[in-house]
Write an enzyme that holds these catalytic residues in place. Sequence first.
Site, mmCIF file in Angstrom:
data_model
loop_
_atom_site.group_PDB
_atom_site.id
_atom_site.type_symbol
_atom_site.label_atom_id
_atom_site.label_comp_id
_atom_site.label_asym_id
_atom_site.label_seq_id
_atom_site.Cartn_x
_atom_site.Cartn_y
_atom_site.Cartn_z
ATOM 1 N N SER A 97 28.012 34.027 10.143
ATOM 2 C CA SER A 97 27.093 33.112 9.435
ATOM 3 C C SER A 97 28.080 32.887 8.074
ATOM 4 O O SER A 97 29.007 33.733 7.664
ATOM 5 C CB SER A 97 25.938 34.224 9.971
ATOM 6 O OG SER A 97 24.974 33.594 9.042
ATOM 7 N N TYR B 71 21.696 42.320 7.672
ATOM 8 C CA TYR B 71 21.876 41.307 8.650
ATOM 9 C C TYR B 71 23.297 40.701 8.005
ATOM 10 O O TYR B 71 24.632 40.902 9.353
ATOM 11 C CB TYR B 71 21.452 40.254 8.955
ATOM 12 C CG TYR B 71 21.821 39.389 10.048
ATOM 13 C CD1 TYR B 71 22.000 39.474 11.092
ATOM 14 C CD2 TYR B 71 21.852 38.040 8.924
ATOM 15 C CE1 TYR B 71 22.920 38.212 11.704
ATOM 16 C CE2 TYR B 71 22.687 36.732 9.717
ATOM 17 C CZ TYR B 71 23.079 37.024 11.084
ATOM 18 O OH TYR B 71 23.144 36.482 11.929
ATOM 19 N N LYS C 242 28.259 41.179 10.194
ATOM 20 C CA LYS C 242 28.910 40.050 10.030
ATOM 21 C C LYS C 242 30.137 40.756 8.972
ATOM 22 O O LYS C 242 31.167 39.849 9.328
ATOM 23 C CB LYS C 242 27.963 39.100 9.787
ATOM 24 C CG LYS C 242 26.887 38.550 10.309
ATOM 25 C CD LYS C 242 27.185 37.771 11.969
ATOM 26 C CE LYS C 242 26.140 38.510 12.762
ATOM 27 N NZ LYS C 242 26.333 37.934 14.230
#
Length: 335
Positions: free
Chosen positions: A124, A148, A152
Site C-alpha cells: 500500500s 496496519y 505492510k
Amino acid sequence: MSILVTGGAGYIGSHTCVELLNAGYEVIVVDNLSNSKKEAINRVEKITDRSIKFYEMDILDQKALDLIFKANDIDAVIHFAGLKAVGESVEKPLLYYRNNITGTLSLLEAMSHSNCKNIVFSSSATVYGMNNISPLTEDLPLSTTNPYGTTKMYIEHMIRDTYHSDNNWSATLLRYFNPIGAHESGTIGEDPKGIPNNLMPFITQVAVGKRDKLSVFGNDYETHDGTGVRDYIHVVDLAKGHLKALEYTLNNKGVEAINLGTGTGYSVLDMVHTFHHTTKQPISYEITARRPGDIATCFADTSKAKQLLNWETELTLEDMCRDSWRWQSRNPEGY
Ligand code: NAD
Ligand code: UDP
C-alpha cells in the site's frame, strides 16, 4: 497455469479473479470470508463463465495450506488476504500483526515447502508515511503511522529477506494508491461492513440514502481547494496491473516494489463534484475537522510500472464514479 489467490473473495481480489479467468488462468481461491461473502465468487464465475476452486479457509492454518499446495500444481500466488481497516488496527494491533504478518509467514512457509516461489503481494502507498513529497517514487524511505501500515512494511521486509536467503524467489510488491470503482457489469464491487472509512463508499452510501451527509475531513490543507488530495485508481485498471505484475514475476527473479496509481491527484471536493455531474446524484456534505493521521497530498510516480510492467491506467475519474454508482445503486445492501 494455476494461480492461488488469497483473499480472492474480497474487493480487489474478486476483480483480479475476473481478469485472471478471462486471460485463461486456472484460479484457486483461499479466503476465510472474514470481510467478504462467497456470493462474490459466484458472481465472478457468472461474469466469466468459468469456475473457481474455492477453499473457505484461514491462511493462518499452515497445514491446510500445505495440503492445498500438494493437491494443486500452483505456479504463483497473488496474496490479498489481510485485514485493512486503519482505525481498527490502532485499537487491535495484535489482531493485525497476527492476521497479516503471521498469516503471510504461514503462506511463505507453505510456498517454500512446495517449491512455489513466485508471489505478488498487496502492499500500500501507506508505507510512504507522512513525510515524503508526492509524486512518490518506489525508492523513498518507508515509515508508517499505524499498525496496519506497519504490517505492510514488515511484510515487504519479510519477502525481501526471503529472497536474499534464496535467490530462486521472485516477488512483486504492489503499492496501491486509492482503489475505487467496480466491474462494469455492476455485479461485483466494494462491500464495506458498517460505516465506510473510505471516501468513495461513503459518497455512494450518501447517494443511495443510507447516510445523511459526507463529512469532509478538513478544508485547510495546502491543496488547490484545501481538501485532501489522493490518487484514485479504477479497481479494474488495478486488477489488470496484477496480471502484468504476475507475468513479470513469472519471468524475473528478484524483488521489485511497484506503485499502482494513475499519477494524478484529486481532492475530496473534486470527487464530490465529479460524482454529482457523472451520476446526477447530489452529495450533501459538511466540512469537519481534519482526520488524525491524514496527509494533504498523496499521488504516485507511475514511471516504474510503465517501464517494468508496460502497464498504465486507462479508465477516467468519471468511469470510476459511474461504475461505483452502478454497483451501489443495483446492490444497495451489498452482496
Ligand atoms: P478486502 O477486505 O475486501 O479483501 C481481503 C480478503 O482477505 C477478504 O475477503 C477477507 O475475508 C480475506 N482475509 C482476511 N484475512 C484472512 C485470513 N487470515 N485468511 C484468509 N482470508 C483472509 O480488502 P481489499 O480492499 O480487497 O484489499 C485487498 C488487499 O489489498 C489487502 O491486503 C489490503 O490491505 C490491500 N490494500 C487495499 C487497499 C484499499 O484501499 N482497498 C489499499 C492498499 C492496499
Ligand atoms: N475523507 C473525507 N471523508 C470521509 C472519508 C475520507 O473527507 O468520510 C477524505 C480523507 O481525509 C482523504 C480522502 O478523503 O483526504 C481519502 O480518504 P480515504 O480514507 O478514502 O483514503 P486514504 O486517506 O487512506 O488515502
